[in-house]
Design a protein around this motif. Structure first.
Motif, PDB file in Angstrom:
ATOM      1  N   UNK A 130       0.861  -1.198   0.000  1.00 29.26           N
ATOM      2  CA  UNK A 130       0.000   0.000   0.000  1.00 29.26           C
ATOM      3  C   UNK A 130       0.889   1.236   0.000  1.00 29.26           C
ATOM      4  N   UNK A 131       0.513   2.215  -0.805  1.00 24.22           N
ATOM      5  CA  UNK A 131       1.297   3.443  -0.896  1.00 24.22           C
ATOM      6  C   UNK A 131       0.949   4.397   0.230  1.00 24.22           C
ATOM      7  N   UNK A 132       1.804   5.401   0.413  1.00 22.66           N
ATOM      8  CA  UNK A 132       1.581   6.394   1.461  1.00 22.66           C
ATOM      9  C   UNK A 132       0.304   7.188   1.197  1.00 22.66           C
ATOM     10  N   UNK A 133       0.037   7.516  -0.071  1.00 27.76           N
ATOM     11  CA  UNK A 133      -1.168   8.293  -0.387  1.00 27.76           C
ATOM     12  C   UNK A 133      -2.437   7.501  -0.082  1.00 27.76           C
ATOM     13  N   UNK A 134      -2.415   6.205  -0.343  1.00 27.49           N
ATOM     14  CA  UNK A 134      -3.584   5.367  -0.028  1.00 27.49           C
ATOM     15  C   UNK A 134      -3.832   5.330   1.470  1.00 27.49           C
ATOM     16  N   UNK A 135      -2.760   5.213   2.241  1.00 30.01           N
ATOM     17  CA  UNK A 135      -2.904   5.206   3.702  1.00 30.01           C
ATOM     18  C   UNK A 135      -3.492   6.537   4.189  1.00 30.01           C
ATOM     19  N   UNK A 136      -3.054   7.623   3.617  1.00 33.02           N
ATOM     20  CA  UNK A 136      -3.573   8.923   4.042  1.00 33.02           C
ATOM     21  C   UNK A 136      -5.068   9.052   3.774  1.00 33.02           C
ATOM     22  N   UNK A 137      -5.484   8.595   2.586  1.00 29.54           N
ATOM     23  CA  UNK A 137      -6.911   8.668   2.252  1.00 29.54           C
ATOM     24  C   UNK A 137      -7.724   7.818   3.222  1.00 29.54           C
ATOM     25  N   UNK A 138      -7.228   6.599   3.523  1.00 31.40           N
ATOM     26  CA  UNK A 138      -7.947   5.722   4.429  1.00 31.40           C
ATOM     27  C   UNK A 138      -8.041   6.320   5.827  1.00 31.40           C
ATOM     28  N   UNK A 139      -6.945   6.848   6.333  1.00 30.25           N
ATOM     29  CA  UNK A 139      -6.953   7.455   7.668  1.00 30.25           C
ATOM     30  C   UNK A 139      -7.892   8.658   7.730  1.00 30.25           C
ATOM     31  N   UNK A 140      -7.841   9.502   6.710  1.00 31.28           N
ATOM     32  CA  UNK A 140      -8.725  10.669   6.695  1.00 31.28           C
ATOM     33  C   UNK A 140     -10.177  10.263   6.593  1.00 31.28           C
ATOM     34  N   UNK A 141     -10.463   9.214   5.789  1.00 33.31           N
ATOM     35  CA  UNK A 141     -11.847   8.773   5.655  1.00 33.31           C
ATOM     36  C   UNK A 141     -12.424   8.271   6.956  1.00 33.31           C
ATOM     37  N   UNK A 142     -11.707   7.367   7.613  1.00 30.88           N
ATOM     38  CA  UNK A 142     -12.188   6.822   8.888  1.00 30.88           C
ATOM     39  C   UNK A 142     -12.258   7.918   9.936  1.00 30.88           C
ATOM     40  N   UNK A 143     -11.250   8.789   9.960  1.00 29.45           N
ATOM     41  CA  UNK A 143     -11.238   9.860  10.948  1.00 29.45           C
ATOM     42  C   UNK A 143     -12.394  10.826  10.768  1.00 29.45           C
ATOM     43  N   UNK A 144     -12.688  11.205   9.542  1.00 27.58           N
ATOM     44  CA  UNK A 144     -13.795  12.129   9.299  1.00 27.58           C
ATOM     45  C   UNK A 144     -15.129  11.523   9.721  1.00 27.58           C
ATOM     46  N   UNK A 145     -15.332  10.252   9.414  1.00 30.28           N
ATOM     47  CA  UNK A 145     -16.578   9.586   9.828  1.00 30.28           C
ATOM     48  C   UNK A 145     -16.708   9.599  11.345  1.00 30.28           C
ATOM     49  N   UNK A 146     -15.615   9.255  12.025  1.00 32.53           N
ATOM     50  CA  UNK A 146     -15.670   9.218  13.488  1.00 32.53           C
ATOM     51  C   UNK A 146     -15.919  10.576  14.097  1.00 32.53           C
ATOM     52  N   UNK A 147     -15.235  11.605  13.598  1.00 36.23           N
ATOM     53  CA  UNK A 147     -15.393  12.956  14.151  1.00 36.23           C
ATOM     54  C   UNK A 147     -16.821  13.464  13.930  1.00 36.23           C
ATOM     55  N   UNK A 148     -17.328  13.315  12.711  1.00 33.71           N
ATOM     56  CA  UNK A 148     -18.681  13.803  12.406  1.00 33.71           C
ATOM     57  C   UNK A 148     -19.718  13.073  13.250  1.00 33.71           C
ATOM     58  N   UNK A 149     -19.534  11.761  13.393  1.00 34.90           N
ATOM     59  CA  UNK A 149     -20.493  10.973  14.177  1.00 34.90           C
ATOM     60  C   UNK A 149     -20.516  11.431  15.629  1.00 34.90           C
ATOM     61  N   UNK A 150     -19.318  11.620  16.205  1.00 37.68           N
ATOM     62  CA  UNK A 150     -19.250  12.003  17.611  1.00 37.68           C
ATOM     63  C   UNK A 150     -19.746  13.424  17.834  1.00 37.68           C
ATOM     64  N   UNK A 151     -19.441  14.312  16.936  1.00 38.96           N
ATOM     65  CA  UNK A 151     -19.930  15.686  17.081  1.00 38.96           C
ATOM     66  C   UNK A 151     -21.443  15.765  16.905  1.00 38.96           C
ATOM     67  N   UNK A 152     -21.966  14.907  16.031  1.00 40.45           N
ATOM     68  CA  UNK A 152     -23.416  14.897  15.824  1.00 40.45           C
ATOM     69  C   UNK A 152     -24.178  14.152  16.896  1.00 40.45           C
ATOM     70  N   UNK A 153     -23.492  13.276  17.622  1.00 36.37           N
ATOM     71  CA  UNK A 153     -24.160  12.502  18.678  1.00 36.37           C
ATOM     72  C   UNK A 153     -25.220  11.561  18.163  1.00 36.37           C
ATOM     73  N   UNK A 154     -25.006  11.030  16.949  1.00 35.42           N
ATOM     74  CA  UNK A 154     -26.014  10.166  16.332  1.00 35.42           C
ATOM     75  C   UNK A 154     -26.164   8.844  17.093  1.00 35.42           C
ATOM     76  N   UNK A 155     -27.431   8.465  17.317  1.00 35.36           N
ATOM     77  CA  UNK A 155     -27.744   7.170  17.933  1.00 35.36           C
ATOM     78  C   UNK A 155     -27.790   7.188  19.440  1.00 35.36           C
ATOM     79  N   UNK A 156     -27.511   8.296  20.050  1.00 38.78           N
ATOM     80  CA  UNK A 156     -27.601   8.355  21.496  1.00 38.78           C
ATOM     81  C   UNK A 156     -26.304   7.994  22.187  1.00 38.78           C
ATOM     82  N   UNK A 157     -26.265   8.141  23.509  1.00 38.91           N
ATOM     83  CA  UNK A 157     -25.033   7.916  24.278  1.00 38.91           C
ATOM     84  C   UNK A 157     -24.432   6.536  24.098  1.00 38.91           C
ATOM     85  N   UNK A 158     -25.300   5.480  24.060  1.00 39.97           N
ATOM     86  CA  UNK A 158     -24.750   4.126  23.968  1.00 39.97           C
ATOM     87  C   UNK A 158     -24.063   3.887  22.630  1.00 39.97           C
ATOM     88  N   UNK A 159     -24.681   4.375  21.571  1.00 39.39           N
ATOM     89  CA  UNK A 159     -24.101   4.195  20.237  1.00 39.39           C
ATOM     90  C   UNK A 159     -22.817   5.002  20.090  1.00 39.39           C
TER      91      UNK A 159
END
Length: 777
Positions: A1-30
């Motif tokens: 895997x190239x460095x650019x592919x790793x960066x895209x993957x890290x940014x993708x997962x990170x953005x999903x996690x940040x947006x989800x946590x800031x939005x508080x989707x699904x309630x405290x347990x989720x």
């Protein structure tokens, strides 16, 4: 895997996690599960990327990535313990716990990594940067404590250990942030991406930790809060930082450099604020924390000042070295040497005890051209070391320019002439670089101070330099002495004779052949062939001339014109001559045992004639082989310069008294010194091929050859013609009364076995009465 592919993957997962946590989707347990999953996935991913970076990197960059991976591993383990306690056991995680040890490992590892990471300009100031980080961190923490954290701690006491653990998070983060900021100031542009990402990760983590501390002392923090988005983003930054370290990076210089002005004053800005805040709240209920931090700040400041003083001294020393020293060898430079000479001239009441040796390494350009400048630099360093070993005081040696050096002789308990000879001896052994041996010889000029006050350091150095250039140009003596204000060197001192008549440098073998030739001589790897000499007009064998050859590993054989100039230039003629004499006498002993009473002629270096014991030693060697003295002929090439004619005359007379014949070789070339014919005792005169080859087609050349033959006969010596290639030349020489001839018309040079067969065949033909007037070979 190239460095650019790793960066895209890290940014993708990170953005999903940040947006989800800031939005508080699904309630405290989720959000709690999402937070735990994001921490695990991003932590493991950043750890893996750091491991790949460590494997693909080298040097300090690899160490930095290993430290980052270790910190991330601690963070992942700590988070796994926390998740297991919260999600699996459904229990409240105590604070502090083992998980906190893992969490705290990350900022510590990041701080260590950035200190190790090569960033281009930090050099020896890394410890100072660490102290700067401690000072700024302590100052910022003290201000934060007074303004924010103290009030949070006063809200509800949670115990000393818990407070210490909670305070460790922001304190470590602030320290690492400070160190990275300082490093960013001094880093090269191409090295800032990793530092910037690590800084972003630590800043996000520091902000989250400070808020965490505030919430924890009020029991208001729950896993899955929007606060967790800060840690998710920080893990993404750490992983991205590692991707910028996949592969090689340029080497960093260890040259001592001064820190920037901003880096010098940065630690004192927050320190002033901390001093104000600490003095205001010194008698507060939380004064113990203030005192502890203040004590640490004082210790860090004192250590920093000590380092600053030491580094300033190093900078001053380095500057002095650059001003007065040669950068490659560490010797004095010309300017400093002149100062030393001036000081000695003004202080010394006996100026005649002061002298300067100017040394030029002959043909050093061949080393750079054939072996490369890196080898040349290594040889120059070795030359400097040998010259330094020649004098009691190392600071008497200087490198003037390129391949030129100088030695200042100042009351060293030796004469300048003896010092020059000691320097000459320092070049006797080859200079070894790797598996290459390089043999070099110097030209040395000696400038001697005369009357006090009549010259300065520059003038004395120029006097030595003039003498050196005369020695280099004349190629007769390796040492020249100049002891007056004039530029003419004295000629009445003992000189070392170095014969040097090289052909064009382009015809020489490469510079490494100097060492190879020395090794071939030492290992007796040279061969000797013999060219028969025939009497005229009978064309019967009357002797042979020994000719040296140098076999090469590729099967080729170098003729003397390719390596004898090299041997002359580098003082190997005597050793080479000894090899040829020994081989020729061994072979002559054998063919005499077979009944062939044929003498052998061997070229002898002219320098041997300055040795008073040469004649008796050679006669003893011939006798030791069971040969009569008449079986050996000493051939002296005419292209020599003799400085002690009385001694040469004595040696030649001794050789003839012992029964060894003396021949002057190659007459008609080089100096053509007729006074040698008048003054030197000899038995035979050899005419060079270039002298006799035109005689058939050029009447003037024929007249000269005829006159020389007649002159030799009037002096009572025999004449041998070399390089006879055709019958017409042989016939013309016979008509002129030439005694002996050699050349391809009669026979090419022969190996020992070929020579024995040739001698046997010619003896049989003579017994059979065959007319040998026309050669059959």
């Amino acid at each position: 895997m190239s460095a650019s592919t790793c960066r895209v993957a890290l940014l993708g997962v990170g953005c999903v996690g940040v947006v989800w946590l800031l939005g508080g989707w699904g309630g405290p347990r989720v959000t709690e599960v999402v937070s735990a999953g994001a921490f695990f996935v991003l932590g493991v991913s950043a750890l893996a990327v750091s491991g790949v970076a460590a494997r693909r990197s080298h040097g300090r960059r690899r160490i930095a990535m290993v430290l980052l991976a270790a910190g991330l591993a601690g963070w992942v383990i700590g988070d796994a313990v926390s998740n297991y306690q919260r999600l699996w056991l459904q229990d409240v995680l105590p604070f502090p716990s083992l998980a906190d040890a893992g969490y705290l490992a990350l900022p510590i590892a990041v701080g260590a990594a950035v200190l190790v990471l090569p960033i281009g300009h930090a050099g020896t100031f890394r410890t100072r940067l660490l102290l700067d980080g401690v000072i700024v961190a302590g100052s910022v923490f003290l201000v934060s404590w007074v303004v924010v954290l103290r009030r949070a701690a006063d809200g509800e006491r949670v115990g000393l250990l818990a407070e210490a653990a909670a305070l460790a998070y922001p304190l470590l983060d602030v320290a690492v942030v400070t160190i990275i900021i300082v490093l960013l100031i001094v880093a090269r542009p191409g090295r800032r991406a990793t530092l910037a990402l690590l800084l972003a990760g630590i800043l996000l983590m520091a902000a989250s930790n400070i808020v965490l501390f505030y919430l924890m002392v009020r029991n208001a923090y729950e896993r899955g809060d929007a606060l967790d988005a800060g840690w998710v983003a920080s893990l993404v930054c750490f992983g991205l930082a590692a991707t910028y370290n996949w592969g090689h990076s340029p080497a960093d210089s260890d040259v001592l450099e001064a820190p920037s002005r901003l880096g010098t004053w940065l630690p004192y800005v927050p320190l002033v604020l901390a001093a104000v805040a600490g003095s205001v709240y010194l008698f507060d209920s939380t004064a113990a924390v203030v005192l502890v931090v203040a004590f640490g700040l004082v210790a860090a400041i004192l250590s920093r000042q000590f380092l600053a003083l030491n580094q300033n001294r190093q900078l001053a020393t380095a500057l002095a070295q650059q001003v007065s020293r040669d950068g490659l060898t560490g010797l004095l430079n010309r300017r400093r040497l002149v100062d030393r000479i001036d000081e000695a001239l003004h202080a010394n009441r006996r100026p005649s005890s002061l002298a300067v040796l100017s040394i030029s390494v002959d043909h050093f350009r061949l080393v750079n051209d054939d072996l490369g400048r890196s080898v040349g630099d290594a040889v120059l360093i070795q030359i400097a070391e040998r010259l330094t070993s020649c004098v009691p005081v190392a600071d008497c040696v200087a490198r003037l320019d390129g391949d030129e050096f100088a030695v200042f002789v100042e009351d060293l308990g030796t004469t300048p002439d003896a010092a020059a000879r000691k320097v000459l001896e320092a070049f006797d052994s080859p200079f070894t670089v790797g598996d290459v041996d390089v043999t070099l010889r110097p030209s040395i000029g000696v400038g001697i101070a005369s009357q006090a006050g009549d010259l300065d350091g520059e003038a004395l150095l120029n006097r030595a330099d003039t003498a050196m250039r005369i020695a280099k140009a004349e190629r007769v003596s390796a040492i020249r002495i100049c002891d007056t204000a004039s530029a003419s060197p004295s000629g009445d001192r003992p000189q070392q004779v170095v014969v040097d008549q090289p052909g064009p440098e382009g015809d020489l073998v490469p510079a490494q052949a100097i060492g190879l030739l020395r090794r071939a001589i030492e290992q007796d790897a040279l061969t000797v062939v013999y060219q028969p000499q025939f009497s005229l007009p009978e064309h019967r064998i009357t002797g042979v001339e020994a000719l040296v050859r140098w076999p090469q590993p590729d099967g080729t054989v170098l003729l003397p014109d390719r390596f004898l100039p090299l041997a002359r230039r580098h003082g190997l003629m005597s050793a080479l001559g000894d090899v040829v004499v020994r081989r020729a006498l061994n072979d002559a002993e054998l063919w005499h045992r077979f009944g062939f009473d044929v003498p052998v002629a061997v070229n002898t270096p002219a320098t041997s004639l300055t040795d008073a014991h040469f004649g008796s030693r050679l006669a003893s060697t011939v006798e030791a082989h069971g040969l009569p003295a008449s079986a050996f002929v000493v051939e002296l090439t005419e292209d020599f310069a003799l400085t002690d004619m009385d001694r040469v005359h004595t040696v030649l007379n001794l050789l003839r008294d012992k029964g060894i014949r003396v021949s002057i070789d190659d007459f008609g070339t080089a100096y053509s010194a007729l006074n040698y014919l008048r003054d030197l005792p000899f038995d035979e005169l050899k005419l060079d091929q270039t002298f006799i080859s035109p005689l058939v087609r050029e009447p003037r050349a024929a007249a000269i050859v005829e006159a020389v033959i007649a002159l030799a006969h009037q002096l009572g010596v025999a004449v041998v013609a070399e390089g006879v290639e055709d019958a017409d030349t042989a016939q013309r020489l016979t008509e002129y009364g030439c005694d002996t001839a050699q050349g391809y018309f009669f026979s090419p040079p022969l190996g020992f076995d070929q020579l024995l067969a040739f001698l046997a065949e010619n003896r049989q033909l003579a017994r059979d009465g065959v007319d040998l007037a026309t050669p059959t070979h």
